[in-house]
Structures are given as structure tokens and as C-alpha cells.
Design a protein around this motif. Structure first.
Motif, PDB file in Angstrom:
ATOM      1  N   THR A   1      56.211  60.304  49.401  1.00 26.65           N
ATOM      2  CA  THR A   1      54.942  59.683  49.744  1.00 26.65           C
ATOM      3  C   THR A   1      55.131  58.205  50.069  1.00 26.65           C
ATOM      4  O   THR A   1      54.633  57.700  51.086  1.00 26.65           O
ATOM      5  N   VAL A   2      55.856  57.514  49.214  1.00 23.96           N
ATOM      6  CA  VAL A   2      56.122  56.085  49.452  1.00 23.96           C
ATOM      7  C   VAL A   2      56.899  55.904  50.757  1.00 23.96           C
ATOM      8  O   VAL A   2      56.582  55.033  51.586  1.00 23.96           O
ATOM      9  N   ASP A   3      57.912  56.726  50.968  1.00 24.92           N
ATOM     10  CA  ASP A   3      58.749  56.603  52.163  1.00 24.92           C
ATOM     11  C   ASP A   3      57.942  56.865  53.432  1.00 24.92           C
ATOM     12  O   ASP A   3      58.098  56.162  54.438  1.00 24.92           O
ATOM     13  N   THR A   4      57.055  57.856  53.378  1.00 24.87           N
ATOM     14  CA  THR A   4      56.245  58.213  54.553  1.00 24.87           C
ATOM     15  C   THR A   4      55.302  57.074  54.928  1.00 24.87           C
ATOM     16  O   THR A   4      55.190  56.698  56.111  1.00 24.87           O
ATOM     17  N   ILE A   5      54.621  56.502  53.938  1.00 26.31           N
ATOM     18  CA  ILE A   5      53.682  55.419  54.233  1.00 26.31           C
ATOM     19  C   ILE A   5      54.428  54.171  54.694  1.00 26.31           C
ATOM     20  O   ILE A   5      53.996  53.479  55.628  1.00 26.31           O
ATOM     21  N   ALA A   6      55.567  53.887  54.074  1.00 33.49           N
ATOM     22  CA  ALA A   6      56.370  52.739  54.504  1.00 33.49           C
ATOM     23  C   ALA A   6      56.812  52.898  55.951  1.00 33.49           C
ATOM     24  O   ALA A   6      56.810  51.928  56.731  1.00 33.49           O
ATOM     25  N   ALA A   7      57.185  54.115  56.333  1.00 35.50           N
ATOM     26  CA  ALA A   7      57.604  54.366  57.718  1.00 35.50           C
ATOM     27  C   ALA A   7      56.456  54.167  58.685  1.00 35.50           C
ATOM     28  O   ALA A   7      56.621  53.574  59.767  1.00 35.50           O
ATOM     29  N   GLN A   8      55.274  54.648  58.331  1.00 34.48           N
ATOM     30  CA  GLN A   8      54.112  54.490  59.210  1.00 34.48           C
ATOM     31  C   GLN A   8      53.729  53.022  59.359  1.00 34.48           C
ATOM     32  O   GLN A   8      53.369  52.567  60.445  1.00 34.48           O
ATOM     33  N   LEU A   9      53.803  52.273  58.268  1.00 38.58           N
ATOM     34  CA  LEU A   9      53.521  50.833  58.351  1.00 38.58           C
ATOM     35  C   LEU A   9      54.528  50.130  59.251  1.00 38.58           C
ATOM     36  O   LEU A   9      54.169  49.255  60.038  1.00 38.58           O
ATOM     37  N   ALA A  10      55.790  50.529  59.160  1.00 39.82           N
ATOM     38  CA  ALA A  10      56.818  49.910  59.990  1.00 39.82           C
ATOM     39  C   ALA A  10      56.665  50.293  61.455  1.00 39.82           C
ATOM     40  O   ALA A  10      56.919  49.484  62.345  1.00 39.82           O
ATOM     41  N   ALA A  11      56.233  51.528  61.706  1.00 40.04           N
ATOM     42  CA  ALA A  11      56.135  52.006  63.089  1.00 40.04           C
ATOM     43  C   ALA A  11      54.921  51.451  63.808  1.00 40.04           C
ATOM     44  O   ALA A  11      55.016  50.978  64.946  1.00 40.04           O
ATOM     45  N   ASP A  12      53.756  51.501  63.146  1.00 39.06           N
ATOM     46  CA  ASP A  12      52.510  51.193  63.847  1.00 39.06           C
ATOM     47  C   ASP A  12      51.651  50.139  63.171  1.00 39.06           C
ATOM     48  O   ASP A  12      50.588  49.787  63.691  1.00 39.06           O
ATOM     49  N   GLY A  13      52.051  49.662  62.006  1.00 38.41           N
ATOM     50  CA  GLY A  13      51.230  48.695  61.303  1.00 38.41           C
ATOM     51  C   GLY A  13      50.043  49.369  60.625  1.00 38.41           C
ATOM     52  O   GLY A  13      50.029  50.577  60.405  1.00 38.41           O
ATOM     53  N   GLU A  14      49.040  48.589  60.331  1.00 40.33           N
ATOM     54  CA  GLU A  14      47.870  49.094  59.608  1.00 40.33           C
ATOM     55  C   GLU A  14      46.861  49.679  60.603  1.00 40.33           C
ATOM     56  O   GLU A  14      45.863  49.053  60.966  1.00 40.33           O
ATOM     57  N   THR A  15      47.120  50.894  61.033  1.00 46.08           N
ATOM     58  CA  THR A  15      46.264  51.559  62.007  1.00 46.08           C
ATOM     59  C   THR A  15      45.033  52.158  61.341  1.00 46.08           C
ATOM     60  O   THR A  15      44.955  52.270  60.112  1.00 46.08           O
ATOM     61  N   ALA A  16      44.076  52.590  62.180  1.00 47.66           N
ATOM     62  CA  ALA A  16      42.856  53.205  61.656  1.00 47.66           C
ATOM     63  C   ALA A  16      43.141  54.552  61.007  1.00 47.66           C
ATOM     64  O   ALA A  16      42.384  55.005  60.139  1.00 47.66           O
ATOM     65  N   GLU A  17      44.238  55.203  61.412  1.00 52.60           N
ATOM     66  CA  GLU A  17      44.566  56.518  60.871  1.00 52.60           C
ATOM     67  C   GLU A  17      45.269  56.437  59.524  1.00 52.60           C
ATOM     68  O   GLU A  17      45.280  57.404  58.758  1.00 52.60           O
ATOM     69  N   LEU A  18      45.846  55.279  59.213  1.00 56.29           N
ATOM     70  CA  LEU A  18      46.646  55.180  58.000  1.00 56.29           C
ATOM     71  C   LEU A  18      45.839  55.409  56.710  1.00 56.29           C
ATOM     72  O   LEU A  18      46.322  56.079  55.794  1.00 56.29           O
ATOM     73  N   PRO A  19      44.620  54.880  56.584  1.00 57.43           N
ATOM     74  CA  PRO A  19      43.854  55.162  55.360  1.00 57.43           C
ATOM     75  C   PRO A  19      43.633  56.657  55.141  1.00 57.43           C
ATOM     76  O   PRO A  19      43.656  57.133  53.993  1.00 57.43           O
ATOM     77  N   LEU A  20      43.431  57.401  56.232  1.00 57.80           N
ATOM     78  CA  LEU A  20      43.247  58.849  56.094  1.00 57.80           C
ATOM     79  C   LEU A  20      44.525  59.514  55.596  1.00 57.80           C
ATOM     80  O   LEU A  20      44.482  60.448  54.791  1.00 57.80           O
ATOM     81  N   LEU A  21      45.677  59.035  56.074  1.00 59.17           N
ATOM     82  CA  LEU A  21      46.949  59.563  55.597  1.00 59.17           C
ATOM     83  C   LEU A  21      47.127  59.261  54.108  1.00 59.17           C
ATOM     84  O   LEU A  21      47.554  60.128  53.336  1.00 59.17           O
ATOM     85  N   MET A  22      46.780  58.031  53.724  1.00 64.95           N
ATOM     86  CA  MET A  22      46.885  57.659  52.309  1.00 64.95           C
ATOM     87  C   MET A  22      46.012  58.560  51.438  1.00 64.95           C
ATOM     88  O   MET A  22      46.433  59.034  50.380  1.00 64.95           O
ATOM     89  N   GLU A  23      44.792  58.785  51.890  1.00 65.53           N
ATOM     90  CA  GLU A  23      43.868  59.629  51.123  1.00 65.53           C
ATOM     91  C   GLU A  23      44.406  61.049  51.012  1.00 65.53           C
ATOM     92  O   GLU A  23      44.350  61.667  49.939  1.00 65.53           O
ATOM     93  N   SER A  24      44.962  61.565  52.102  1.00 64.40           N
ATOM     94  CA  SER A  24      45.490  62.924  52.101  1.00 64.40           C
ATOM     95  C   SER A  24      46.685  63.061  51.164  1.00 64.40           C
ATOM     96  O   SER A  24      46.821  64.048  50.439  1.00 64.40           O
ATOM     97  N   LEU A  25      47.563  62.055  51.151  1.00 66.54           N
ATOM     98  CA  LEU A  25      48.780  62.133  50.352  1.00 66.54           C
ATOM     99  C   LEU A  25      48.503  61.971  48.853  1.00 66.54           C
ATOM    100  O   LEU A  25      49.285  62.439  48.018  1.00 66.54           O
ATOM    101  N   THR A  26      47.411  61.297  48.510  1.00 62.45           N
ATOM    102  CA  THR A  26      47.142  61.038  47.090  1.00 62.45           C
ATOM    103  C   THR A  26      46.082  61.957  46.491  1.00 62.45           C
ATOM    104  O   THR A  26      45.967  62.038  45.262  1.00 62.45           O
ATOM    105  N   ALA A  27      45.343  62.682  47.328  1.00 64.58           N
ATOM    106  CA  ALA A  27      44.188  63.446  46.844  1.00 64.58           C
ATOM    107  C   ALA A  27      44.578  64.591  45.917  1.00 64.58           C
ATOM    108  O   ALA A  27      43.806  64.967  45.039  1.00 64.58           O
ATOM    109  N   HIS A  28      45.753  65.145  46.118  1.00 59.69           N
ATOM    110  CA  HIS A  28      46.129  66.354  45.367  1.00 59.69           C
ATOM    111  C   HIS A  28      46.995  66.066  44.147  1.00 59.69           C
ATOM    112  O   HIS A  28      47.577  66.975  43.569  1.00 59.69           O
TER     113      HIS A  28
END
Length: 491
Positions: free
Chosen positions: A416-443
């Protein structure tokens, strides 16, 4: 070409040298230069500087298929002849005026003319690049009427009166072409839609930190736009650009203030915008501008350059590419390689606890996405790897593979940490990133109570980002607390 020497641009997708050479030979101005080089012979006479004598211009124009009495044909012949001389398609012997007598020099086909039909594509492109240099130099010169008005009593050009600085003008045009190149390659890496002329003019004139241009700045945009209109008219015949000039009727019906405002702000619909001029670099133009940038020390990669490099060089490079360009580069790298061995090499190169590791693993995952069953043994071989095991499980599960071991909690949190770190490095703080964070932590109950302990160099950085971006306010607060714990633990 003026540019930041250490700048790195997105990669460009270029046709083969053979295709580009065909485009070069088909460029109208270059083709005319070749025809005049073949026309040159014992009776050809030139002045100082290698220019055709005035009496021969009608004959040269006729050799190009123009009316010998047509003034425009003579102008085009003179321009083509200058290109032929500057590229070495023609060899000239200038007149010797030491004895005071008016004599003419001579011209014959140059040795380089043979390269047009017998040379390698790269040699043809070198000739075209030399022609491009000539045309760019001509495009940086103001109109001849202005030059005549600026002659002083001694016949020299008074640059102060002309308000023309040759170096400044060349740098301006270089900057425009660099911006046009960047606009072209930023997304797709190849020519797509044309760019409105006002956009290019504004990119050179309006400061980046100016939210609302002043009237004076808008007038400068309009002046720059009209200058570019003239310059792109000169650059189109060499094959550098496809250009739609500013609508002359628009200039007739619009005063200077309206033209300035309209050119900077654009118009409401595409048809109106196009009236202000539209320009697009051709594939040959992309090649030419890239060649000039490389000469200036700019890092301007091209898709396919990494095909013979190792997987480590590939992943390091494509980590900074836009997703589409990265995929194209990866596909070319995989072509011709034995897939199982290539996958094993990619996975090995994706390891690493350095700052670039998460994005390398993201690009590795992207590279593995189209791989078929033959890649499975290499992927299964890293199931127990703490950095690659999560990636391997995702890949195998997506293909419905049997006997995929469930990850333990530590691997889930690390991934989870690695995936979010990669997305931040690739695209920065995009509008889609909060949804990814919510999906990865919800379960995961108690996610933030555990994740701060994850042995990943980006743990605190990712938790801080989640504290800013997580759409659930309670979760965001928990993320900030966890980030503090992670920082304290690391220090």
C-alpha cells in the motif's frame, strides 16, 4: 539552439530515418535546392557570397517550373539557390575583385549532391539540417524594407534604428520552437493537433506568475503573433511545420487593441481560434528541433533509444516519462527478447529501497501487464521477495493463476505504501489519488494503527500525503498522527 543545458524533455516518437529522409527530399524548398544544384553548370554565374547574378534568376526560376518573368518565382529561386550553396549541394567559386574589374564567379554541382540519391538516410537528413539552419537564419531577419530604411550614410546597417538584435531574434525563434516542441511531446510524444499561434506568442511574452495580462503585455503578444506569422510562412516550405496563417480578413476588420486581446485570450470556438493562425511541427520538424536541442546540450530522448540497454537503465529512464511514452519504450525494449528472461531482468531491476524504487516498480508492473503465461515462472520466483512479492501476487491473481499464496499483513501494508508513493512520484497529487487512498485503506480495520511501523523509506511521506488528501476527515486525522509516529520512529 538556446535552451537549458541540463533540461530533460519528455521522449519523442519519431519515424525511421528512411521515412524522415523521404520527407526531407519532399520538402518543397529542399527539393527546389536539389533541382537548382542539378541545373548548375559551366554557364552559371554568381556574385560575391555565391548568390546568383540577377541576369540568371529568370533562368533559375524557369528551371524550377516558374514563369521566368514572375518576380515571385525569382525570389523562390534565389532562396533555393542560397540553400543549395549553404548545404554543399552546389560548389561556388566567388569572383576575384582584387583587380577592380567586375567579374562573375562560377558554380557547379557539389560533391554532396550525390548523397541525395546515393547517400544513407542519415546523410540526407544531415543535408536537410544544414538547409534548416539557413532557413532559420533567414527567418530571424526582418523584412528587407526595414533593412533599407536602416542603412546609414556608409551603407552599413544601423541596428539601433532598426531595433533589431540578430542574437535576440534568433534566441526568440529558438525559444518559440522549443516551446512548440514541448507542447507536442508533453502528452503523446508525436504530432497531434495544431497549436494556436496566440498560445505560442503568449508562452514567450506573458510571465508565468502574471494572472491577468496588462494591455501593454497583450499588445506585445499581438506583435509577437504577427512576427511568428511571418516566420512560420518561411519555415513551412522546408518541411518543419504545417501552418495556417493569420486570416488577413481578421486583421482588416480588427483594430490593434482588439487583435491584441483576441490573440491572447483566444476565441469562443475552434473556427474563431484558427483565424488567429495554427501551427504544428511535422515529424521531420520534431526531428530537426530535437537535433538542434541535442547540439545545445538538452536531454531530448527519443522512444526506442533504450532498446539495447539493460532493464535497470530502462526502468530508471521511463520512470520520468509520461505513461504513454513509457509504455511505448517498454514495448520496444521487450521486442526481440526472450520474454521469461526479460521479465526476470525487469523484476531484478525493480528492487531497491531508494527514492526511485516505488516508481520503478510501477513501471515494471506496467511492463508486465501485457505479458502472457510464459512470464509466470519468473513472476512466481519473486513471491517471497519482500519488495516484489505483492506485485507478483497482483499479477498472478489478475490472470486467474492457481495456488497464489495470500499475502501476510506486513506485505499488504508495505505494498500500500509503495503503491501510493509510486503514484505520487508519477503524477503528483492528482484528483484520483484520494479515491485510491480510500480504496486501499477501507478494507483494513486499524490501518493507521499499524501502517506507521512499515519498513519502507516512504512510509512517513505517504502518511503525510494521506493526511492532506484522504477524503474521510477522520481517516485523514489518523493519517497525520501515524505520520508523526513514523517520523519519530525513523529519527
Amino acid at each position: 539552439m538556446s535552451a537549458e543545458p541540463h533540461a530533460t524533455l519528455p521522449p519523442v516518437r519519431l519515424p525511421s530515418d528512411a521515412e524522415l529522409a523521404r520527407d526531407a527530399l519532399g520538402a518543397p524548398l529542399f527539393a527546389r535546392a536539389v533541382r537548382l544544384a542539378r541545373w548548375a553548370g559551366p554557364d552559371t554565374r554568381v556574385d560575391i557570397g555565391g548568390e546568383l547574378v540577377a541576369a540568371q534568376l529568370p533562368e533559375a526560376a524557369a528551371a524550377l517550373g516558374f514563369d521566368a518573368a514572375d518576380e515571385e518565382g525569382a525570389v523562390l529561386a534565389s532562396q533555393a539557390w542560397r540553400v543549395a550553396v549553404d548545404t554543399g549541394l552546389v560548389d561556388v567559386t566567388e569572383p576575384d575583385d582584387d583587380d577592380g574589374e567586375e567579374e562573375s564567379g562560377t558554380a557547379v554541382p557539389g560533391e554532396d549532391l550525390a548523397l541525395v540519391t546515393g547517400g544513407a538516410p542519415g546523410e540526407v537528413l544531415d543535408l536537410w539540417l544544414a538547409a534548416l539552419d539557413t532557413v532559420l537564419a533567414d527567418a530571424s531577419v526582418p523584412d528587407l524594407d526595414g533593412l533599407v530604411d536602416a542603412l546609414d550614410a556608409g551603407g552599413e546597417i544601423d541596428f539601433d534604428q532598426l531595433d533589431w538584435n540578430p542574437r535576440r531574434e534568433a534566441d526568440f525563434l529558438d525559444g518559440v520552437l522549443a516551446n512548440l516542441y514541448l507542447l507536442t511531446v508533453a502528452e503523446r510524444g508525436a504530432p497531434d493537433g495544431p497549436v494556436p499561434l496566440p498560445v505560442l506568442a503568449a508562452s514567450m511574452v506573458i510571465p508565468q506568475d502574471m494572472s491577468e495580462p496588462t494591455d501593454a503585455v497583450l499588445e506585445r503578444v499581438s506583435d509577437a503573433m504577427m512576427r511568428l506569422d511571418d516566420q512560420f510562412r518561411q519555415l513551412e516550405p522546408i518541411g518543419l511545420v504545417e501552418f495556417r496563417p493569420v486570416d488577413e480578413a481578421l486583421m482588416a476588420e480588427t483594430d490593434d487593441e482588439e487583435l491584441a486581446a483576441g490573440s491572447a485570450a483566444g476565441a469562443a470556438d475552434d473556427e474563431d481560434v484558427s483565424r488567429y493562425g495554427m501551427v504544428r511541427l511535422t515529424p521531420l520538424g520534431l526531428y530537426g528541433i530535437r537535433a538542434r536541442m541535442l547540439e545545445a546540450g538538452v536531454t531530448a530522448p527519443a522512444v526506442g533509444e533504450l532498446a539495447d540497454k539493460g532493464a535497470d537503465a530502462l526502468l530508471d529512464a521511463v520512470s520520468g516519462y509520461p505513461e504513454g511514452a513509457a509504455q511505448a519504450e517498454i514495448e520496444q525494449w521487450l521486442t526481440g527478447r526472450e520474454l521469461s528472461a526479460a521479465v526476470a531482468e525487469l523484476l531484478a531491476a525493480a528492487r531497491g529501497a531508494d527514492e526511485g524504487g516505488p516508481l520503478r516498480r510501477l513501471r515494471c508492473q506496467q511492463a508486465l501487464a501485457p505479458a502472457g503465461p510464459e512470464a509466470e515462472p519468473a513472476v512466481r520466483a519473486v513471491l517471497d521477495d519482500p519488495e516484489l512479492g505483492g506485485l507478483a501476487r497482483v499479477w498472478l491473481s489478475e490472470r486467474g493463476a492457481a495456488d497464489v499464496p495470500a499475502p501476510d499483513g506486513a506485505m499488504v501494508f508495505w505494498l500500500t505504501v509503495d503503491t501510493i508513493a509510486a503514484q505520487l512520484a508519477a503524477d503528483g497529487e492528482t484528483a484520483e489519488l484520494p479515491l485510491l487512498m480510500e480504496s486501499l485503506t477501507a478494507h483494513h480495520t486499524g490501518f493507521f494503527d499499524q501502517v506507521w511501523r512499515v519498513e519502507h523509506p516512504a512510509t512517513a511521506y505517504v502518511l503525510e500525503a494521506m493526511g492532506r488528501l484522504h477524503p474521510d476527515k477522520k481517516a485523514a486525522k489518523e493519517a497525520r498522527k501515524a505520520a508523526f509516529k513514523a517520523r519519530s520512529r525513523q529519527s
